[in-house]
Design a protein around this motif. Structure first.
Motif, PDB file in Angstrom:
ATOM      1  N   CYS A 104       0.533  -0.995   0.180  1.00 46.37           N
ATOM      2  CA  CYS A 104       0.349   0.322  -0.081  1.00 46.37           C
ATOM      3  C   CYS A 104       0.712   1.133   0.113  1.00 46.37           C
ATOM      4  O   CYS A 104       0.724   2.266  -0.057  1.00 46.37           O
ATOM      5  CB  CYS A 104      -1.248   0.364   1.210  1.00 46.37           C
ATOM      6  SG  CYS A 104       0.070   0.136   2.758  1.00 46.37           S
ATOM      7  N   GLY A 105       2.078   1.332   0.467  1.00 47.47           N
ATOM      8  CA  GLY A 105       3.455   2.198  -0.101  1.00 47.47           C
ATOM      9  C   GLY A 105       2.763   3.130   1.283  1.00 47.47           C
ATOM     10  O   GLY A 105       1.895   3.391   1.583  1.00 47.47           O
ATOM     11  N   PHE A 106       3.469   4.664   1.386  1.00 53.41           N
ATOM     12  CA  PHE A 106       3.427   5.555   1.677  1.00 53.41           C
ATOM     13  C   PHE A 106       2.673   6.940   0.778  1.00 53.41           C
ATOM     14  O   PHE A 106       2.293   6.738  -0.255  1.00 53.41           O
ATOM     15  CB  PHE A 106       4.099   6.206   2.254  1.00 53.41           C
ATOM     16  CG  PHE A 106       5.883   6.327   1.812  1.00 53.41           C
ATOM     17  CD1 PHE A 106       5.749   8.043   0.899  1.00 53.41           C
ATOM     18  CD2 PHE A 106       6.351   5.362   1.703  1.00 53.41           C
ATOM     19  CE1 PHE A 106       6.785   8.389   0.144  1.00 53.41           C
ATOM     20  CE2 PHE A 106       7.012   5.373   0.337  1.00 53.41           C
ATOM     21  CZ  PHE A 106       7.571   6.788   0.142  1.00 53.41           C
ATOM     22  N   LYS A 107       2.508   7.395   1.181  1.00 57.87           N
ATOM     23  CA  LYS A 107       1.440   9.013   0.640  1.00 57.87           C
ATOM     24  C   LYS A 107       2.782   9.448  -0.659  1.00 57.87           C
ATOM     25  O   LYS A 107       4.240   9.456  -0.947  1.00 57.87           O
ATOM     26  CB  LYS A 107       2.034  10.164   1.698  1.00 57.87           C
ATOM     27  CG  LYS A 107       0.528  11.178   1.221  1.00 57.87           C
ATOM     28  CD  LYS A 107       0.496  12.281   2.149  1.00 57.87           C
ATOM     29  CE  LYS A 107      -1.075  13.120   2.465  1.00 57.87           C
ATOM     30  NZ  LYS A 107      -0.818  14.472   2.872  1.00 57.87           N
ATOM     31  N   ARG A 108       1.957   9.521  -1.658  1.00 55.21           N
ATOM     32  CA  ARG A 108       2.738   9.937  -3.056  1.00 55.21           C
ATOM     33  C   ARG A 108       3.925   8.469  -3.830  1.00 55.21           C
ATOM     34  O   ARG A 108       4.048   8.625  -4.671  1.00 55.21           O
ATOM     35  CB  ARG A 108       3.593  11.302  -3.062  1.00 55.21           C
ATOM     36  CG  ARG A 108       3.384  12.479  -2.297  1.00 55.21           C
ATOM     37  CD  ARG A 108       3.579  13.476  -2.759  1.00 55.21           C
ATOM     38  NE  ARG A 108       3.307  14.845  -1.771  1.00 55.21           N
ATOM     39  CZ  ARG A 108       3.726  15.681  -1.358  1.00 55.21           C
ATOM     40  NH1 ARG A 108       4.422  14.212  -0.391  1.00 55.21           N
ATOM     41  NH2 ARG A 108       2.955  16.683  -0.926  1.00 55.21           N
ATOM     42  N   ARG A 109       3.353   7.418  -2.839  1.00 50.80           N
ATOM     43  CA  ARG A 109       3.710   6.208  -3.709  1.00 50.80           C
ATOM     44  C   ARG A 109       2.468   5.509  -4.860  1.00 50.80           C
ATOM     45  O   ARG A 109       1.015   5.304  -3.791  1.00 50.80           O
ATOM     46  CB  ARG A 109       4.258   5.445  -2.520  1.00 50.80           C
ATOM     47  CG  ARG A 109       4.814   4.766  -3.056  1.00 50.80           C
ATOM     48  CD  ARG A 109       5.859   3.838  -1.993  1.00 50.80           C
ATOM     49  NE  ARG A 109       6.145   2.399  -2.652  1.00 50.80           N
ATOM     50  CZ  ARG A 109       6.949   1.451  -3.501  1.00 50.80           C
ATOM     51  NH1 ARG A 109       7.918   2.864  -3.896  1.00 50.80           N
ATOM     52  NH2 ARG A 109       7.179   0.806  -3.440  1.00 50.80           N
ATOM     53  N   GLY A 110       2.711   4.120  -5.327  1.00 49.63           N
ATOM     54  CA  GLY A 110       1.883   3.672  -6.338  1.00 49.63           C
ATOM     55  C   GLY A 110       1.383   2.824  -5.349  1.00 49.63           C
ATOM     56  O   GLY A 110       2.007   2.304  -4.043  1.00 49.63           O
ATOM     57  N   ARG A 111      -0.015   2.379  -4.945  1.00 49.51           N
ATOM     58  CA  ARG A 111      -0.098   1.048  -4.188  1.00 49.51           C
ATOM     59  C   ARG A 111       0.191   0.013  -5.690  1.00 49.51           C
ATOM     60  O   ARG A 111      -0.529  -0.675  -6.629  1.00 49.51           O
ATOM     61  CB  ARG A 111      -1.591   1.153  -3.692  1.00 49.51           C
ATOM     62  CG  ARG A 111      -1.856   2.740  -3.272  1.00 49.51           C
ATOM     63  CD  ARG A 111      -3.259   2.711  -2.903  1.00 49.51           C
ATOM     64  NE  ARG A 111      -3.218   4.242  -2.050  1.00 49.51           N
ATOM     65  CZ  ARG A 111      -3.301   3.899  -0.671  1.00 49.51           C
ATOM     66  NH1 ARG A 111      -3.180   2.328   0.146  1.00 49.51           N
ATOM     67  NH2 ARG A 111      -3.616   4.951   0.550  1.00 49.51           N
ATOM     68  N   ASN A 112      -0.284  -1.442  -4.677  1.00 50.27           N
ATOM     69  CA  ASN A 112      -0.160  -2.534  -5.013  1.00 50.27           C
ATOM     70  C   ASN A 112       0.921  -2.664  -6.481  1.00 50.27           C
ATOM     71  O   ASN A 112       1.080  -3.110  -7.611  1.00 50.27           O
ATOM     72  CB  ASN A 112      -1.417  -2.371  -5.837  1.00 50.27           C
ATOM     73  CG  ASN A 112      -2.804  -2.145  -5.332  1.00 50.27           C
ATOM     74  OD1 ASN A 112      -2.674  -3.235  -4.336  1.00 50.27           O
ATOM     75  ND2 ASN A 112      -3.923  -2.082  -6.657  1.00 50.27           N
ATOM     76  N   ARG A 113       1.996  -2.675  -5.611  1.00 46.62           N
ATOM     77  CA  ARG A 113       3.311  -2.551  -5.828  1.00 46.62           C
ATOM     78  C   ARG A 113       3.600  -3.726  -5.041  1.00 46.62           C
ATOM     79  O   ARG A 113       3.208  -4.060  -4.318  1.00 46.62           O
ATOM     80  CB  ARG A 113       3.880  -1.957  -5.903  1.00 46.62           C
ATOM     81  CG  ARG A 113       4.087  -0.483  -6.836  1.00 46.62           C
ATOM     82  CD  ARG A 113       5.011   0.755  -6.905  1.00 46.62           C
ATOM     83  NE  ARG A 113       4.570   1.288  -7.113  1.00 46.62           N
ATOM     84  CZ  ARG A 113       5.335   2.863  -8.232  1.00 46.62           C
ATOM     85  NH1 ARG A 113       6.576   2.983  -6.898  1.00 46.62           N
ATOM     86  NH2 ARG A 113       4.866   3.679  -9.334  1.00 46.62           N
ATOM     87  N   VAL A 114       5.002  -4.420  -5.570  1.00 52.68           N
ATOM     88  CA  VAL A 114       5.825  -5.202  -5.304  1.00 52.68           C
ATOM     89  C   VAL A 114       6.910  -5.072  -3.666  1.00 52.68           C
ATOM     90  O   VAL A 114       7.644  -3.590  -4.459  1.00 52.68           O
ATOM     91  CB  VAL A 114       6.853  -5.910  -6.397  1.00 52.68           C
ATOM     92  CG1 VAL A 114       7.528  -6.701  -5.183  1.00 52.68           C
ATOM     93  CG2 VAL A 114       6.307  -6.412  -7.460  1.00 52.68           C
ATOM     94  N   HIS A 115       7.118  -5.651  -3.030  1.00 55.43           N
ATOM     95  CA  HIS A 115       7.060  -4.626  -2.057  1.00 55.43           C
ATOM     96  C   HIS A 115       8.860  -5.360  -1.875  1.00 55.43           C
ATOM     97  O   HIS A 115       9.127  -5.675  -2.572  1.00 55.43           O
ATOM     98  CB  HIS A 115       7.178  -5.637  -0.402  1.00 55.43           C
ATOM     99  CG  HIS A 115       5.534  -5.738  -0.033  1.00 55.43           C
ATOM    100  ND1 HIS A 115       4.781  -4.976   0.279  1.00 55.43           N
ATOM    101  CD2 HIS A 115       4.349  -7.188  -1.041  1.00 55.43           C
ATOM    102  CE1 HIS A 115       3.262  -5.713   0.495  1.00 55.43           C
ATOM    103  NE2 HIS A 115       3.264  -7.112   0.001  1.00 55.43           N
ATOM    104  N   GLU A 116       8.927  -3.592  -0.675  1.00 58.67           N
ATOM    105  CA  GLU A 116      10.590  -4.299  -0.592  1.00 58.67           C
ATOM    106  C   GLU A 116      11.005  -4.347   1.188  1.00 58.67           C
ATOM    107  O   GLU A 116      10.575  -3.227   1.638  1.00 58.67           O
ATOM    108  CB  GLU A 116      11.274  -2.285  -1.104  1.00 58.67           C
ATOM    109  CG  GLU A 116      11.073  -2.456  -2.536  1.00 58.67           C
ATOM    110  CD  GLU A 116      11.257  -0.439  -2.496  1.00 58.67           C
ATOM    111  OE1 GLU A 116      12.049   0.224  -1.685  1.00 58.67           O
ATOM    112  OE2 GLU A 116      11.395   0.295  -3.493  1.00 58.67           O
ATOM    113  N   TRP A 117      11.882  -5.312   0.980  1.00 61.47           N
ATOM    114  CA  TRP A 117      12.053  -6.145   2.014  1.00 61.47           C
ATOM    115  C   TRP A 117      13.565  -5.349   2.729  1.00 61.47           C
ATOM    116  O   TRP A 117      14.090  -5.275   1.854  1.00 61.47           O
ATOM    117  CB  TRP A 117      12.536  -8.025   1.694  1.00 61.47           C
ATOM    118  CG  TRP A 117      10.961  -8.229   0.903  1.00 61.47           C
ATOM    119  CD1 TRP A 117      10.976  -8.406  -0.380  1.00 61.47           C
ATOM    120  CD2 TRP A 117       9.899  -8.175   1.465  1.00 61.47           C
ATOM    121  NE1 TRP A 117       9.453  -8.691  -0.552  1.00 61.47           N
ATOM    122  CE2 TRP A 117       8.201  -8.806   0.765  1.00 61.47           C
ATOM    123  CE3 TRP A 117       8.969  -8.283   2.807  1.00 61.47           C
ATOM    124  CZ2 TRP A 117       7.329  -8.960   0.386  1.00 61.47           C
ATOM    125  CZ3 TRP A 117       7.605  -8.231   2.942  1.00 61.47           C
ATOM    126  CH2 TRP A 117       6.479  -9.159   1.957  1.00 61.47           C
TER     127      TRP A 117
END
Length: 348
Positions: A104-117
């Motif tokens: 879900c990201g944070f503000k100003r970031r696209g949703r439904n993306r691959v996670h950064e672990w």
């Protein structure tokens, strides 16, 4: 004229019937200043019934199980790797993260993306939930300008303290929330049998903690905000304007309280679970097939603990996998059975 007279009589009759069922209010105003001493006396009399003596052993058991749970999870984290997303609360019990696009990201970031672990910690598995520490259960409501006059403590600890837990070191001047996060020394050198023993004890402490909190919430009130995860242990919520979700949409970030449940004080933190029939890295195409489990349960399961039967439905232990037929959903039965059903005359 006769028809008009009948209509007038019928309307008068209906008006009299409606007026007979109407409620008459007294014109005398209620003096709240006279009622205030009576209300305060009722609150003081109600406070005499707490703490409930029969719930004190339950509160002590919850505190002990909480210590064992934190110690067990800290020990297992030294052996079993856990990763957490850098931008959202997603957690995965593995050395590598999955490829399911649910960030879900944070503000100003696209949703439904691959996670950064990144490497996970204890707070990623056991989500911390804090509340204001009250001097006594039926004290006055905390106002916004008093929010820094009260300490923030774990909500479960505050609930046990109000339930009469016999622990003198809970709120001493040297109390440290990290004091319980002590892992077993030499956890890396534990044998598989010893690691399974630790996992079974941790899972048992998890179940005792949740069952004990559920019993305490039946007797002691606790509130949670409808719009955010703020928890208040007490008969009424506080007035500190800390609601971040609707801070600029509602009146100065005021909370809207509802009755709290076990999941509000002890969040299960549901994670994706990899089964033996799943690929080494979970793919986004098979997200409808993979199972789920609470983070503590999945951590203990990978250490060899026996899973309670109530979690097997959500874990989908014997469920299908999307690897069959190159990611297409498998048929409900084999091809010969479907051919017989579609062409019964060919098999007479």
């Amino acid at each position: 004229m006769a028809l008009r007279r009948k209509l007038g009589e019928s309307s008068n009759f209906h008006c009299k019937m409606m007026s007979s069922f109407s409620r008459y209010y007294s014109s005398n105003k209620v003096d709240l200043k006279k009622l205030r001493p009576m209300i305060l006396k009722r609150i003081q009399d109600r406070a005499k019934d707490y703490p409930v003596q029969s719930m004190i052993p339950v509160a002590d058991e919850v505190l002990n199980s909480r210590r064992l749970l934190i110690q067990g999870v800290s020990t297992l984290l030294k052996v079993i790797p856990v990763v957490a997303c850098k931008f959202c609360p997603e957690v995965h019990i593995s050395d590598k993260g999955h490829l399911i696009q649910t960030c879900c990201g944070f503000k100003r970031r696209g949703r439904n993306r691959v996670h950064e672990w990144i490497t996970g910690s204890l707070k990623d598995v056991l989500v911390p939930v804090e509340a204001f520490h009250l001097k006594h259960m039926f004290q006055g409501v905390i106002k916004h300008n008093q929010r820094f006059d009260y300490d923030r403590v774990p909500a479960v600890v505050e609930l046990c303290w109000q339930a009469g837990a016999n622990d003198e070191n809970l709120y001493s001047g040297t109390w440290n929330p990290e004091s319980d996060c002590v892992a077993v020394e030499g956890a890396e050198s534990l044998s598989p049998a010893e690691l399974t023993l630790v996992a079974n004890g941790t899972l048992r402490a998890w179940e005792i903690l949740r069952n004990g909190v559920k019993k305490l919430l039946m007797v002691y009130p606790a509130k949670v905000c409808k719009d955010c995860s703020e928890v208040h242990v007490g008969p009424s919520g506080h007035k500190a304007r800390l609601c971040g979700l609707f801070k600029y949409e509602r009146w100065q970030g005021t909370h809207f309280w509802r009755k709290a449940s076990v999941n509000d004080l002890v969040p299960p933190n549901i994670v994706w679970r990899r089964r033996r029939q799943d690929p080494p890295v979970l793919l986004n195409e098979g997200r409808g097939y993979y199972g789920h489990a609470p983070a503590v349960v999945e951590l203990c399961t990978q250490a060899g603990a026996i899973v309670p039967s109530k979690y097997r439905c959500m874990m989908k232990v014997e469920g299908l996998t999307s690897v069959v037929n190159q990611g297409l959903p498998p048929p409900p039965f084999n091809l010969t059975e479907s051919y017989r059903l579609l062409h019964p005359k060919d098999h007479v």
